[in-house]
Write a protein that holds these residues in place. Structure first.
Motif, PDB file in Angstrom:
ATOM      1  N   ILE A  43      52.599  45.613  41.487  1.00 55.89           N
ATOM      2  CA  ILE A  43      51.775  45.354  40.267  1.00 55.89           C
ATOM      3  C   ILE A  43      50.389  45.054  40.834  1.00 55.89           C
ATOM      4  O   ILE A  43      49.373  45.313  40.397  1.00 55.89           O
ATOM      5  N   LEU A  44      50.345  44.022  42.103  1.00 58.11           N
ATOM      6  CA  LEU A  44      49.107  43.526  42.767  1.00 58.11           C
ATOM      7  C   LEU A  44      48.529  44.902  43.264  1.00 58.11           C
ATOM      8  O   LEU A  44      47.366  44.656  43.280  1.00 58.11           O
ATOM      9  N   ASP A  45      49.140  45.630  43.829  1.00 55.45           N
ATOM     10  CA  ASP A  45      48.535  46.916  44.286  1.00 55.45           C
ATOM     11  C   ASP A  45      47.807  47.520  43.282  1.00 55.45           C
ATOM     12  O   ASP A  45      46.578  48.159  43.774  1.00 55.45           O
ATOM     13  N   GLU A  46      48.147  47.818  41.986  1.00 53.12           N
ATOM     14  CA  GLU A  46      47.480  48.453  41.049  1.00 53.12           C
ATOM     15  C   GLU A  46      46.126  47.573  40.740  1.00 53.12           C
ATOM     16  O   GLU A  46      45.197  48.484  40.250  1.00 53.12           O
ATOM     17  N   LEU A  47      46.050  46.305  41.005  1.00 51.95           N
ATOM     18  CA  LEU A  47      44.915  45.600  40.745  1.00 51.95           C
ATOM     19  C   LEU A  47      44.094  45.518  41.938  1.00 51.95           C
ATOM     20  O   LEU A  47      43.007  44.735  41.783  1.00 51.95           O
ATOM     21  N   ALA A  48      44.051  46.530  42.937  1.00 51.44           N
ATOM     22  CA  ALA A  48      43.161  46.213  44.148  1.00 51.44           C
ATOM     23  C   ALA A  48      41.673  46.683  43.999  1.00 51.44           C
ATOM     24  O   ALA A  48      40.919  45.886  44.390  1.00 51.44           O
ATOM     25  N   PRO A  49      41.384  47.416  42.853  1.00 57.83           N
ATOM     26  CA  PRO A  49      39.905  47.543  42.496  1.00 57.83           C
ATOM     27  C   PRO A  49      39.367  46.221  42.268  1.00 57.83           C
ATOM     28  O   PRO A  49      38.131  46.047  42.273  1.00 57.83           O
ATOM     29  N   LEU A  50      39.946  45.073  41.954  1.00 54.59           N
ATOM     30  CA  LEU A  50      39.352  43.887  41.700  1.00 54.59           C
ATOM     31  C   LEU A  50      39.182  42.895  42.762  1.00 54.59           C
ATOM     32  O   LEU A  50      38.665  41.901  42.739  1.00 54.59           O
ATOM     33  N   LEU A  51      39.659  43.592  44.262  1.00 56.12           N
ATOM     34  CA  LEU A  51      39.482  42.871  45.366  1.00 56.12           C
ATOM     35  C   LEU A  51      37.838  42.564  45.471  1.00 56.12           C
ATOM     36  O   LEU A  51      37.039  43.148  45.254  1.00 56.12           O
ATOM     37  N   ASN A  52      37.677  41.373  46.162  1.00 57.59           N
ATOM     38  CA  ASN A  52      36.363  40.929  46.848  1.00 57.59           C
ATOM     39  C   ASN A  52      35.549  40.776  45.606  1.00 57.59           C
ATOM     40  O   ASN A  52      34.151  41.037  45.687  1.00 57.59           O
ATOM     41  N   LYS A  53      35.850  40.235  44.474  1.00 64.07           N
ATOM     42  CA  LYS A  53      34.691  40.170  43.427  1.00 64.07           C
ATOM     43  C   LYS A  53      34.937  38.890  42.576  1.00 64.07           C
ATOM     44  O   LYS A  53      36.409  38.484  42.472  1.00 64.07           O
ATOM     45  N   ASN A  54      34.283  37.901  42.549  1.00 72.32           N
ATOM     46  CA  ASN A  54      34.179  36.832  41.898  1.00 72.32           C
ATOM     47  C   ASN A  54      33.747  36.727  40.235  1.00 72.32           C
ATOM     48  O   ASN A  54      32.813  37.660  39.964  1.00 72.32           O
ATOM     49  N   PHE A  55      34.622  36.365  39.468  1.00 71.68           N
ATOM     50  CA  PHE A  55      34.349  36.429  38.085  1.00 71.68           C
ATOM     51  C   PHE A  55      34.335  35.056  37.615  1.00 71.68           C
ATOM     52  O   PHE A  55      35.185  34.140  37.834  1.00 71.68           O
ATOM     53  N   SER A  56      33.222  34.540  37.053  1.00 68.07           N
ATOM     54  CA  SER A  56      32.863  33.357  36.630  1.00 68.07           C
ATOM     55  C   SER A  56      32.593  33.261  34.966  1.00 68.07           C
ATOM     56  O   SER A  56      32.354  34.017  34.278  1.00 68.07           O
ATOM     57  N   VAL A  57      32.861  31.990  34.693  1.00 68.33           N
ATOM     58  CA  VAL A  57      32.776  31.689  33.160  1.00 68.33           C
ATOM     59  C   VAL A  57      32.557  30.204  32.920  1.00 68.33           C
ATOM     60  O   VAL A  57      33.017  29.292  33.844  1.00 68.33           O
ATOM     61  N   MET A  58      31.523  29.811  32.254  1.00 73.19           N
ATOM     62  CA  MET A  58      30.914  28.449  31.968  1.00 73.19           C
ATOM     63  C   MET A  58      31.813  28.078  30.715  1.00 73.19           C
ATOM     64  O   MET A  58      31.408  28.717  29.492  1.00 73.19           O
ATOM     65  N   LYS A  59      32.055  26.657  30.520  1.00 74.45           N
ATOM     66  CA  LYS A  59      32.910  26.105  29.409  1.00 74.45           C
ATOM     67  C   LYS A  59      32.429  24.814  29.201  1.00 74.45           C
ATOM     68  O   LYS A  59      32.456  23.975  30.119  1.00 74.45           O
ATOM     69  N   LYS A  60      32.082  24.230  28.075  1.00 71.66           N
ATOM     70  CA  LYS A  60      31.558  22.842  27.814  1.00 71.66           C
ATOM     71  C   LYS A  60      32.739  22.214  27.246  1.00 71.66           C
ATOM     72  O   LYS A  60      33.413  22.753  26.191  1.00 71.66           O
ATOM     73  N   GLU A  61      33.126  21.028  27.645  1.00 71.77           N
ATOM     74  CA  GLU A  61      34.046  20.112  27.104  1.00 71.77           C
ATOM     75  C   GLU A  61      33.733  18.733  27.006  1.00 71.77           C
ATOM     76  O   GLU A  61      33.496  18.106  27.928  1.00 71.77           O
ATOM     77  N   ASN A  62      33.611  18.451  25.572  1.00 73.47           N
ATOM     78  CA  ASN A  62      32.948  17.337  25.271  1.00 73.47           C
ATOM     79  C   ASN A  62      31.374  17.131  25.674  1.00 73.47           C
ATOM     80  O   ASN A  62      30.504  17.985  25.382  1.00 73.47           O
ATOM     81  N   GLU A  63      30.883  16.128  26.549  1.00 73.40           N
ATOM     82  CA  GLU A  63      29.774  16.196  27.198  1.00 73.40           C
ATOM     83  C   GLU A  63      29.780  16.623  28.701  1.00 73.40           C
ATOM     84  O   GLU A  63      28.606  16.576  29.143  1.00 73.40           O
ATOM     85  N   GLU A  64      31.066  17.237  28.934  1.00 68.03           N
ATOM     86  CA  GLU A  64      30.766  17.769  30.432  1.00 68.03           C
ATOM     87  C   GLU A  64      30.903  19.204  30.297  1.00 68.03           C
ATOM     88  O   GLU A  64      31.355  19.755  29.359  1.00 68.03           O
ATOM     89  N   SER A  65      30.303  20.076  31.510  1.00 63.79           N
ATOM     90  CA  SER A  65      30.278  21.501  31.466  1.00 63.79           C
ATOM     91  C   SER A  65      30.868  21.957  32.740  1.00 63.79           C
ATOM     92  O   SER A  65      30.577  21.154  33.989  1.00 63.79           O
TER      93      SER A  65
END
Length: 270
Positions: A43-65
């Motif tokens: 299963i992990l080997d099938e996800l090999a095209p995702l290697l060496n890539k950062n995926f980021s997302v920002m989320k605000k929680e109350n007054e903090e981000s």
């Protein structure tokens, strides 16, 4: 000396033949499974095209981000051992949510659930348990790797976790095109008819020198077939005028021709 030469030569031969004894390494070897097995490694080997890539997302929680960074089998945002890291946008403090040396992988028909455990411990939540990241990777044929999304952080259970979602076409099942026997026969038949018509046309035109309708291969035969088919259709499908049968005529149905009345007045005595 001869014996020594033979021994040296044999040793060199063994080194040359057995020099490459290492097996093929998995591209996802940096991901250490909690319980190493072939099915999860596949299963992990099938996800090999995702290697060496950062995926980021920002989320605000109350007054903090916070900004969350995910990397498959790699150091998220450069933090050693971190598969998912949480960054406080105000203080820039980084918290490891899950480590890729404690990985689990579960596969469905069109999704993969990637689990990173043994993250940093909670301070006042979840009884001080370690954080855990669950990344739900779903099938979407319209995108290579979609954006990362934060679904929730569950801190009300004993085993708390962060849930993320991401879409990609990597986990989509392969669409197999299967032709039925009838379809195959039809395709073969169409190809044979096309080859017959094209080949016959070229032969009649280029070799025989035919013109007009005579360029059609075996035109006389097909014309005769057409005429016979038309005659058969005419015989079976079309109605023709037929002589009406004599109907039974009952007595008195039609008035009979009246015979001329014989007058015998001249026989009466005057």
């Amino acid at each position: 000396m001869k014996v020594l030469s033979c021994v040296v030569g044999l040793g060199l031969l063994v080194m040359l033949c057995g020099g490459d004894t290492s097996t093929d390494k998995s591209p996802t070897e940096k991901c250490e499974l909690l319980h190493e097995n072939k099915s999860e490694r596949k299963i992990l080997d099938e996800l090999a095209p995702l290697l060496n890539k950062n995926f980021s997302v920002m989320k605000k929680e109350n007054e903090e981000s916070y900004t969350y960074v995910f990397q498959f089998c790699g150091d998220a945002d450069g933090v050693p051992g971190a598969g998912v890291v949480q960054i406080n946008d105000k203080t820039k403090a980084k918290t490891i949510v899950g480590r890729y040396n404690s990985t689990k992988a579960i596969k469905g028909s069109d999704w993969v659930m990637l689990i990173y455990e043994n993250g940093a411990k909670y301070n006042s939540h979840c009884n001080g348990a370690n954080r855990k990241a669950i990344v739900m990777i779903s099938c979407d044929r319209s995108t290579d790797t979609g954006p990362l999304d934060v679904v929730l952080e569950d801190r009300e259970r004993v085993e708390c976790f962060y849930l993320f979602e991401m879409d990609t076409n990597i986990v989509c099942p392969v669409i197999e095109s299967k032709l039925s026997a009838g379809s195959i026969i039809l395709i073969v038949g169409v190809c044979l008819v096309a080859a017959y018509l094209i080949g016959g046309f070229l032969y009649q035109r280029l070799i025989v020198g035919a013109k007009g309708m005579d360029q059609i291969p075996h035109y006389a035969f097909w014309a005769e077939i057409g005429n016979l088919a038309a005659d058969g259709c005419d015989f079976v499908c079309r109605s023709k005028n037929r002589e009406e049968p004599n109907a039974y005529r009952g007595v008195g149905s039609e008035p009979a021709d009246e015979e001329p009345e014989e007058r015998d007045d001249h026989l009466l005595p005057m």
